[in-house]
Design a protein around this motif. Structure first.
Motif, PDB file in Angstrom:
ATOM      1  N   LEU A   1       0.835  -1.197   0.000  1.00 37.60           N
ATOM      2  CA  LEU A   1       0.000   0.000   0.000  1.00 37.60           C
ATOM      3  C   LEU A   1       0.873   1.252   0.000  1.00 37.60           C
ATOM      4  CD1 LEU A   1      -2.818  -0.953   2.537  1.00 37.60           C
ATOM      5  CD2 LEU A   1      -2.808  -1.178   0.051  1.00 37.60           C
ATOM      6  N   ASN A   2       0.410   2.276  -0.694  1.00 36.80           N
ATOM      7  CA  ASN A   2       1.162   3.523  -0.832  1.00 36.80           C
ATOM      8  C   ASN A   2       0.675   4.555   0.181  1.00 36.80           C
ATOM      9  OD1 ASN A   2       2.674   2.610  -3.111  1.00 36.80           O
ATOM     10  ND2 ASN A   2       0.894   2.980  -4.404  1.00 36.80           N
ATOM     11  N   THR A   3       1.606   5.065   0.981  1.00 38.36           N
ATOM     12  CA  THR A   3       1.271   5.994   2.050  1.00 38.36           C
ATOM     13  C   THR A   3       1.900   7.360   1.785  1.00 38.36           C
ATOM     14  OG1 THR A   3       3.178   5.161   3.311  1.00 38.36           O
ATOM     15  CG2 THR A   3       1.030   4.189   3.788  1.00 38.36           C
ATOM     16  N   PHE A   4       1.151   8.423   2.111  1.00 42.62           N
ATOM     17  CA  PHE A   4       1.594   9.801   1.861  1.00 42.62           C
ATOM     18  C   PHE A   4       1.205  10.656   3.050  1.00 42.62           C
ATOM     19  CE2 PHE A   4       0.527  14.130   0.656  1.00 42.62           C
ATOM     20  CZ  PHE A   4       1.615  14.529  -0.107  1.00 42.62           C
ATOM     21  N   VAL A   5       2.138  11.487   3.516  1.00 42.93           N
ATOM     22  CA  VAL A   5       1.894  12.379   4.649  1.00 42.93           C
ATOM     23  C   VAL A   5       2.532  13.728   4.350  1.00 42.93           C
ATOM     24  CG1 VAL A   5       2.394  12.828   7.083  1.00 42.93           C
ATOM     25  CG2 VAL A   5       1.789  10.514   6.352  1.00 42.93           C
ATOM     26  N   VAL A   6       1.786  14.805   4.594  1.00 38.79           N
ATOM     27  CA  VAL A   6       2.348  16.157   4.498  1.00 38.79           C
ATOM     28  C   VAL A   6       1.851  16.959   5.697  1.00 38.79           C
ATOM     29  CG1 VAL A   6       0.456  16.939   2.987  1.00 38.79           C
ATOM     30  CG2 VAL A   6       2.621  18.220   3.071  1.00 38.79           C
ATOM     31  N   ALA A   7       2.775  17.678   6.345  1.00 40.45           N
ATOM     32  CA  ALA A   7       2.421  18.478   7.517  1.00 40.45           C
ATOM     33  C   ALA A   7       3.372  19.656   7.627  1.00 40.45           C
ATOM     34  CB  ALA A   7       2.452  17.635   8.789  1.00 40.45           C
ATOM     35  N   ASP A   8       2.857  20.771   8.165  1.00 34.64           N
ATOM     36  CA  ASP A   8       3.694  21.953   8.345  1.00 34.64           C
ATOM     37  C   ASP A   8       3.958  22.264   9.812  1.00 34.64           C
ATOM     38  OD1 ASP A   8       1.140  22.859   8.936  1.00 34.64           O
ATOM     39  OD2 ASP A   8       0.984  24.169   7.183  1.00 34.64           O
ATOM     40  N   TRP A   9       3.549  21.363  10.707  1.00 33.91           N
ATOM     41  CA  TRP A   9       3.994  21.450  12.105  1.00 33.91           C
ATOM     42  C   TRP A   9       5.057  20.386  12.285  1.00 33.91           C
ATOM     43  CZ3 TRP A   9       1.862  19.190  17.149  1.00 33.91           C
ATOM     44  CH2 TRP A   9       2.447  19.840  18.242  1.00 33.91           C
ATOM     45  N   LEU A  10       6.285  20.820  12.522  1.00 34.00           N
ATOM     46  CA  LEU A  10       7.453  19.953  12.416  1.00 34.00           C
ATOM     47  C   LEU A  10       7.410  18.683  13.257  1.00 34.00           C
ATOM     48  CD1 LEU A  10      10.434  22.473  12.105  1.00 34.00           C
ATOM     49  CD2 LEU A  10       9.426  21.028  10.329  1.00 34.00           C
ATOM     50  N   PRO A  11       6.981  18.706  14.532  1.00 33.15           N
ATOM     51  CA  PRO A  11       7.067  17.467  15.314  1.00 33.15           C
ATOM     52  C   PRO A  11       6.292  16.289  14.726  1.00 33.15           C
ATOM     53  CG  PRO A  11       6.685  19.346  16.756  1.00 33.15           C
ATOM     54  CD  PRO A  11       6.510  19.839  15.355  1.00 33.15           C
ATOM     55  N   LEU A  12       5.309  16.565  13.880  1.00 31.81           N
ATOM     56  CA  LEU A  12       4.558  15.469  13.291  1.00 31.81           C
ATOM     57  C   LEU A  12       5.385  14.694  12.274  1.00 31.81           C
ATOM     58  CD1 LEU A  12       1.075  17.150  12.674  1.00 31.81           C
ATOM     59  CD2 LEU A  12       1.813  15.792  14.639  1.00 31.81           C
ATOM     60  N   VAL A  13       6.320  15.380  11.618  1.00 36.69           N
ATOM     61  CA  VAL A  13       7.015  14.771  10.482  1.00 36.69           C
ATOM     62  C   VAL A  13       8.528  14.961  10.510  1.00 36.69           C
ATOM     63  CG1 VAL A  13       5.089  14.763   8.855  1.00 36.69           C
ATOM     64  CG2 VAL A  13       6.410  16.869   9.173  1.00 36.69           C
ATOM     65  N   HIS A  14       9.070  15.554  11.569  1.00 34.30           N
ATOM     66  CA  HIS A  14      10.498  15.882  11.613  1.00 34.30           C
ATOM     67  C   HIS A  14      11.025  15.632  13.019  1.00 34.30           C
ATOM     68  CE1 HIS A  14      14.106  18.544  11.624  1.00 34.30           C
ATOM     69  NE2 HIS A  14      14.160  18.215  10.351  1.00 34.30           N
ATOM     70  N   GLN A  15      12.327  15.430  13.113  1.00 32.58           N
ATOM     71  CA  GLN A  15      12.953  15.170  14.408  1.00 32.58           C
ATOM     72  C   GLN A  15      13.130  16.467  15.183  1.00 32.58           C
ATOM     73  OE1 GLN A  15      16.504  13.037  13.274  1.00 32.58           O
ATOM     74  NE2 GLN A  15      15.461  11.067  13.282  1.00 32.58           N
TER      75      GLN A  15
END
Length: 319
Positions: free
Chosen positions: A132-146
């Motif tokens: 399955l293909n998964t995609f995530v985009v977010a502009d609040w860093l803790p959701l997607v960044h260290q």
């Protein structure tokens, strides 16, 4: 009057595209934006997160796209969120399907997390159904960044786009996020997408209340939702797909724009599930933030492992 407006937007959205190839031309009723998919349709999920939107304020703001989806699906404005009512624990519960005592995040410091034991739903999907293909985009860093002990969403996701709302400005960052998701829908074949919209929360904090700017941010979030829905309906394979659109917020807020307490205005959220597989009308019981992950996984046909120890239940689906 609002009921008439919702009916008009339903008709407009239903007519905005010609029937997709191989889709039955008479399968869409005049009051529904969702055609009846074939029995072998591919289940797919769009999860949209609006940060910090009070249900009672949402009810007052013109949001024709959201209203049309809610009317065609399952909607509750009496859902419950995690405690404390701040974004760290609430989004962690939304994306993992467990309460803070399990995932370990109790503030906007994500560092004490136990995501290794209770990973996000996209990691669950990649482990159980890697095709399955998964995609995530977010502009609040803790959701997607260290950042601040994050990310909530691990590197296992197929495509993860990281934006910084504080650098770009939240309205611009949200618009770029939605554009990225629209492009993914137009050029790729995602099975599940998560799109985070942070402006309502940040604008309310900046103005110190829930006035006109906050309400306009909610109206803008609805226009973003319309762009995503149009991109779904424009897909050549749309007639062979069974889309479930889930829209949720993480917490409410006080009249002064704050949150983190135990008042009903802070703890009460909304939950919306819409699509051919969604039931019509409110869920049998008031849903909770932990239900989003479980519901998305169930719709995709991902087996829910007993050892996952999820707290959520399936909410708003026909099955």
């Amino acid at each position: 009057m609002r009921s008439m407006a919702i009916s008009m937007i339903l008709l407009t959205l239903g007519a905005c595209q010609q029937p997709a190839p191989d889709s039955p031309s008479d399968s869409t009723s005049e009051n529904s934006i969702w055609p009846t998919p074939p029995a072998d349709a591919t289940p797919q999920v769009l999860l949209v997160g609006w940060d910090g939107v009070r249900p009672d304020v949402l009810r007052e703001v013109p949001t024709p796209v959201f209203d049309a989806l809610a009317q065609a699906g399952s909607f509750s404005e009496d859902a419950r969120t995690a405690r404390p009512t701040v974004s760290g624990p609430c989004w962690s519960s939304i994306l993992t399907g467990v309460w803070p005592e399990k995932h370990g995040v109790v503030s906007n410091d994500f560092s004490p997390n136990r995501y290794a034991d209770y990973p996000d739903l996209f990691t669950r999907i990649e482990e159980a159904r890697p095709e399955l293909n998964t995609f995530v985009v977010a502009d609040w860093l803790p959701l997607v960044h260290q950042t601040d002990g994050g990310p909530v969403v691990s590197d296992a996701v197929d495509r993860r786009i990281v934006l910084n709302g504080y650098e770009l400005g939240w309205p611009e960052a949200d618009s770029v996020s939605v554009s990225a998701a629209v492009d993914e829908l137009q050029t790729a074949d995602p099975d599940i997408l998560f799109v985070y919209v942070g402006s309502p929360d940040e604008i309310s904090h900046n103005i110190g209340g829930i006035g006109a700017e906050y309400r306009e941010a909610i109206a803008t979030a609805d226009r973003h939702l319309g762009r995503l829905l149009e991109a779904i309906r424009a897909r050549p394979s749309f007639g062979r797909e069974d889309w479930l659109v889930l829209v949720v917020t993480d917490h409410g807020r006080t009249e002064s724009g704050g949150h983190g307490g135990e008042t009903p205005e802070e703890t009460t959220i909304f939950y919306m599930a819409s699509g051919p597989s969604a039931q019509e009308g409110p869920p049998a019981e008031p849903p909770a933030v932990v239900d989003l992950a479980t519901t998305a996984l169930a719709h995709l046909g991902v087996p829910l492992g007993a050892d996952w120890d999820l707290d959520g239940r399936i909410a708003g689906l026909k099955r």
